[in-house]
Design a protein around this motif. Structure first.
Motif, mmCIF file in Angstrom:
data_model
loop_
_atom_site.group_PDB
_atom_site.id
_atom_site.type_symbol
_atom_site.label_atom_id
_atom_site.label_comp_id
_atom_site.label_asym_id
_atom_site.label_seq_id
_atom_site.Cartn_x
_atom_site.Cartn_y
_atom_site.Cartn_z
ATOM 1 N N PHE A 1 21.658 37.039 57.654
ATOM 2 C CA PHE A 1 22.708 37.621 56.818
ATOM 3 C C PHE A 1 23.585 36.492 56.271
ATOM 4 C CE2 PHE A 1 25.818 40.405 55.238
ATOM 5 C CZ PHE A 1 25.451 41.728 55.440
ATOM 6 N N ASP A 2 23.878 36.519 54.999
ATOM 7 C CA ASP A 2 24.793 35.611 54.283
ATOM 8 C C ASP A 2 24.107 34.750 53.229
ATOM 9 O OD1 ASP A 2 26.994 36.488 55.621
ATOM 10 O OD2 ASP A 2 27.179 34.748 56.930
ATOM 11 N N ASP A 3 22.859 34.375 53.500
ATOM 12 C CA ASP A 3 22.144 33.478 52.595
ATOM 13 C C ASP A 3 22.861 32.146 52.411
ATOM 14 O OD1 ASP A 3 20.076 32.633 51.025
ATOM 15 O OD2 ASP A 3 20.899 33.469 49.175
ATOM 16 N N ILE A 4 23.117 31.455 53.511
ATOM 17 C CA ILE A 4 23.627 30.088 53.402
ATOM 18 C C ILE A 4 22.489 29.196 52.927
ATOM 19 C CG2 ILE A 4 25.321 30.415 55.210
ATOM 20 C CD1 ILE A 4 23.511 28.919 57.127
ATOM 21 N N GLN A 5 22.811 28.021 52.458
ATOM 22 C CA GLN A 5 21.780 27.155 51.879
ATOM 23 C C GLN A 5 20.629 26.921 52.850
ATOM 24 O OE1 GLN A 5 22.724 22.989 51.271
ATOM 25 N NE2 GLN A 5 21.587 22.929 49.352
ATOM 26 N N MET A 6 20.965 26.722 54.112
ATOM 27 C CA MET A 6 19.923 26.402 55.078
ATOM 28 C C MET A 6 18.910 27.527 55.244
ATOM 29 S SD MET A 6 18.698 23.939 56.729
ATOM 30 C CE MET A 6 19.929 22.739 56.232
ATOM 31 N N ILE B 1 20.487 38.684 53.715
ATOM 32 C CA ILE B 1 21.290 39.391 52.720
ATOM 33 C C ILE B 1 22.145 38.368 51.981
ATOM 34 C CG2 ILE B 1 23.182 41.027 52.375
ATOM 35 C CD1 ILE B 1 20.817 42.535 53.250
ATOM 36 N N ALA B 2 21.994 38.330 50.664
ATOM 37 C CA ALA B 2 22.768 37.379 49.878
ATOM 38 C C ALA B 2 24.076 38.010 49.431
ATOM 39 C CB ALA B 2 21.966 36.921 48.671
ATOM 40 N N GLN B 3 25.179 37.376 49.803
ATOM 41 C CA GLN B 3 26.481 37.853 49.358
ATOM 42 C C GLN B 3 26.895 37.037 48.133
ATOM 43 O OE1 GLN B 3 29.652 38.813 51.964
ATOM 44 N NE2 GLN B 3 28.488 38.301 53.804
ATOM 45 N N PRO B 4 27.611 37.650 47.211
ATOM 46 C CA PRO B 4 28.099 36.900 46.053
ATOM 47 C C PRO B 4 29.338 36.105 46.424
ATOM 48 C CG PRO B 4 28.775 39.187 45.883
ATOM 49 C CD PRO B 4 27.976 39.074 47.157
ATOM 50 N N THR B 5 29.134 35.039 47.212
ATOM 51 C CA THR B 5 30.249 34.300 47.799
ATOM 52 C C THR B 5 31.269 33.800 46.781
ATOM 53 O OG1 THR B 5 28.723 32.454 47.795
ATOM 54 C CG2 THR B 5 29.155 33.489 49.891
ATOM 55 N N PHE B 6 30.761 33.081 45.797
ATOM 56 C CA PHE B 6 31.671 32.503 44.813
ATOM 57 C C PHE B 6 32.497 33.602 44.149
ATOM 58 C CE2 PHE B 6 32.905 30.527 40.795
ATOM 59 C CZ PHE B 6 33.277 29.266 41.211
ATOM 60 N N GLU B 7 31.823 34.667 43.816
ATOM 61 C CA GLU B 7 32.504 35.765 43.132
ATOM 62 C C GLU B 7 33.523 36.449 44.044
ATOM 63 O OE1 GLU B 7 29.788 38.632 41.630
ATOM 64 O OE2 GLU B 7 31.346 39.639 40.429
ATOM 65 N N HIS C 1 22.392 41.617 47.869
ATOM 66 C CA HIS C 1 20.972 41.991 47.804
ATOM 67 C C HIS C 1 20.145 41.284 48.854
ATOM 68 C CE1 HIS C 1 21.167 38.396 45.281
ATOM 69 N NE2 HIS C 1 19.903 38.207 45.609
ATOM 70 N N LEU C 2 19.066 41.929 49.209
ATOM 71 C CA LEU C 2 18.164 41.394 50.219
ATOM 72 C C LEU C 2 17.275 40.336 49.581
ATOM 73 C CD1 LEU C 2 17.054 41.807 53.147
ATOM 74 C CD2 LEU C 2 15.400 43.388 52.149
ATOM 75 N N VAL C 3 17.232 39.158 50.182
ATOM 76 C CA VAL C 3 16.346 38.092 49.690
ATOM 77 C C VAL C 3 15.195 37.960 50.670
ATOM 78 C CG1 VAL C 3 16.159 35.678 49.077
ATOM 79 C CG2 VAL C 3 18.321 36.870 48.736
ATOM 80 N N ILE C 4 14.023 38.334 50.204
ATOM 81 C CA ILE C 4 12.871 38.326 51.114
ATOM 82 C C ILE C 4 12.196 36.967 51.094
ATOM 83 C CG2 ILE C 4 10.644 39.385 51.610
ATOM 84 C CD1 ILE C 4 11.783 41.941 50.362
ATOM 85 N N ARG C 5 12.116 36.355 52.284
ATOM 86 C CA ARG C 5 11.465 35.046 52.383
ATOM 87 C C ARG C 5 10.366 35.127 53.442
ATOM 88 N NH1 ARG C 5 16.970 32.749 51.940
ATOM 89 N NH2 ARG C 5 17.362 32.304 49.732
ATOM 90 N N GLU C 6 10.202 34.072 54.193
ATOM 91 C CA GLU C 6 9.045 34.045 55.097
ATOM 92 C C GLU C 6 9.298 34.643 56.481
ATOM 93 O OE1 GLU C 6 8.336 29.670 53.095
ATOM 94 O OE2 GLU C 6 8.512 29.861 55.270
ATOM 95 N N SER C 7 10.533 34.553 56.960
ATOM 96 C CA SER C 7 10.778 34.853 58.362
ATOM 97 C C SER C 7 10.550 36.312 58.766
ATOM 98 C CB SER C 7 12.202 34.442 58.749
ATOM 99 O OG SER C 7 13.129 35.292 58.095
ATOM 100 N N CYS C 8 10.394 37.210 57.773
ATOM 101 C CA CYS C 8 10.191 38.607 58.143
ATOM 102 C C CYS C 8 8.723 39.001 58.019
ATOM 103 C CB CYS C 8 11.048 39.525 57.277
ATOM 104 S SG CYS C 8 10.577 39.493 55.546
ATOM 105 N N GLY C 9 7.966 38.159 57.338
ATOM 106 C CA GLY C 9 6.525 38.395 57.288
ATOM 107 C C GLY C 9 6.088 39.548 56.421
ATOM 108 N N GLY C 10 6.727 39.746 55.306
ATOM 109 C CA GLY C 10 6.244 40.829 54.456
ATOM 110 C C GLY C 10 6.986 40.903 53.147
#
Lengths: 334, 334
Positions: free
Chosen positions: A271-276, A287-293, A321-330
DNA sequence: CTCAAATATGTAATCGATTACATTACCATC
DNA sequence: GATGGTAATGTAATCGATTACATATTTGAG
């Protein structure tokens, strides 16, 4: 140090005129203006802002209270705040509470002391009544967090629905034994994300197992340690939803250290979608939050309050919004 | 808002007495003291600090100028500063220059405006003469960075020797084609680490190849992009020494995206030892700086200057050390 | 009981800039 | 050239707390 009097004397005018030149206000002949500017130059004069602050009773400074300055999520919100502040000639003072609720209450005193014109809290552990009383008298905005049942101006995302969204994603991928690494239960954010998690389970007819919920403190270490506990269960989870990315990364590391693979053996969502989250391998679904905004809107709201404008939309909920990457496997989308 | 006058009236004393009670100074009978405290309580009085600031001409606030607040390295130094500041009743104001040298110079003006009692710069892109002139008049401390040939109080590590140490480590592991991802050449830190790199090569009779030195900006992205360039060389490097951890992680990612393995194909060493350096896989070999301590010492130095004490040891060089992890592929110690 | 010293409290100046209000200078109009 | 209006500048109060100095009160020694 030269004061306005010295300038006045040297330019052969009154302090009032010097002040008018400085503030670029009122009627001043081009000629006297030049004379004053020359004197300022010659004396290397810099107005003492304390005098101005006292007289005008405003400092054009806002204080941002952050629970943990080392958390990159907050730095990004801060950047949004700074951008708007700078644009309007405001300075940003930063208060780091180091996750200490007591320190947080102390910062609240800065306001009646007139040291700043307004405050933005990126944390909300203060007693509700106290906060409300202050908010009635002074410009205060909450960002990221909020207090239940108040109308203190707030900018945030809908943490419950996004936590539900994250959990549902795991359910859609076929998981039934889903654990949750929660945030601290004394912050609303922690409670909301937990609530969203429960809602998703309930909606899909999955019984919540108390053993699968572990309370952390948003730190990498807590994510790591709690995951070790989860893995030691007789029936360990096949998926973990962490309440922030740092705990998610801690979880991944713990799973690996126990010889498991992510996402094959255990799927992980953060949750947060930090750069790392995008750099780490496997890249973390989150989950990507619109931090700057969030920062921008919060500062804009605060400026409205400071200027005494009536604010109609006091509570802003921004989209995430949900950012789907590798760690969830789908790649299954919700 | 109640002022000191209101309190005085209610307690039937003069403002002077109220002030004495507030500051806990001078001689006040226990009885009048109680009366004043009651009045303060009843009116919910909070002293307006602006009045005090103006009269005393000090704000008990220090400004820390940071080049990039999202960089975790600086947050840790900041924590050290905060710890000492808090202990001595000082507030910490934070200025984020976003790597903009011009913004940095602007912050310098805060000092003659009397808004803060002193400043700590975690960056040093300001023209030397300007900085020196300011430092002569006001309390200023540099931390992490420094300016060559000045006696402005400074706390840092010896960047040249530690860069040499890091490079030597790679040499001892058998590498000859060692690249360097440098920091910006307009900051001394970037130049020093480059110098250390050259020294190590020279001491071991290795010719420096200009193609192997790429200038970055300490960001993950720059590390990534420059590494892609290095890998495209006819004779690519077998090892990379990055001037900070974020670039090192960028380098590792780039190597992987090109199908290489770290450390097997290319060894990587970073600098700073941010938390992610130990979490990332492979864990990054790096130079650990005593961040917290740098902050502490810098703040202590600043307090000395503010209090007008003569400071004998104006330039502090703290010890750092090489932390050997996985990314360099060898436990060979230097 | 007296007087000096110590203690307690008050009065008013001060920090530096801003600004309400007052005054002076200037200009145009009739 | 008197009149009124505007523009330019000055005077002094003000913001709120601190503190040098003045005054009043208490205490203790003799």
């Amino acid at each position: 140090m030269a004061s306005i009097k010295d300038v006045a004397k040297r330019a052969n005018v009154s302090t009032a005129t010097v002040s008018r030149v400085l503030r670029n206000a009122g009627n001043v002949t081009e000629e006297t203006k030049q004379r004053v500017l020359e004197a300022i130059e010659a004396l290397n004069y810099q107005p003492n802002v304390l005098g101005r602050y006292l007289r005008r009773m405003e400092t054009e400074t806002v204080l941002v209270v952050v629970p943990d300055i080392t958390n990159p999520f907050f730095s990004k919100v801060l950047r949004g705040i700074e951008a708007v502040a700078l644009e309007h000639g405001y300075q940003v003072l930063l208060g780091d509470t180091q996750n200490d609720a007591q320190l947080e209450e102390q910062y609240l005193n800065v306001l009646p002391q007139r040291q700043v014109d307004g405050m933005i809290f990126l944390t909300a552990r203060i007693r509700k009544e106290l906060m409300e009383e202050m908010a009635r008298q002074f410009p205060i905005v909450l960002a990221c967090e909020y207090l239940e049942g108040t109308d203190i101006p707030t900018v945030s995302i809908d943490n419950i629905s996004s936590a539900r969204k994250a959990t549902e994603h795991l359910i859609h991928l076929g998981h039934r034994r889903i654990a949750h690494l929660s945030g601290p239960m004394d912050v609303i954010l922690g409670r909301d994300r937990l609530r969203g998690y429960y809602q998703a389970l309930a909606q899909h007819g999955i019984d919540a197992d108390p053993a699968l919920v572990q309370e952390g403190d948003f730190s990498y270490e807590s994510g790591y340690n709690m995951t070790l506990k989860l893995l030691a269960l007789e029936e360990p989870p096949t998926a973990i939803f962490a309440a922030n990315d740092e705990m998610a990364i801690g979880a991944i590391k713990a799973i690996r250290h126990r010889g498991g693979r992510v996402p094959d053996d255990v799927a992980v969502v953060g949750f947060d979608d930090i750069q790392m989250a995008s750099i780490f391998e496997p890249a973390v679904t989150t989950i990507a939050q619109p931090t700057f905004e969030i920062g921008q809107k919060a500062m804009e709201l605060l400026l409205q309050l400071i200027e005494g404008n009536e604010v109609s939309r006091r509570q802003l909920v921004l989209p995430d919004h949900l950012v789907i990457r590798e760690s969830c496997g789908g790649k299954c989308s919700v």
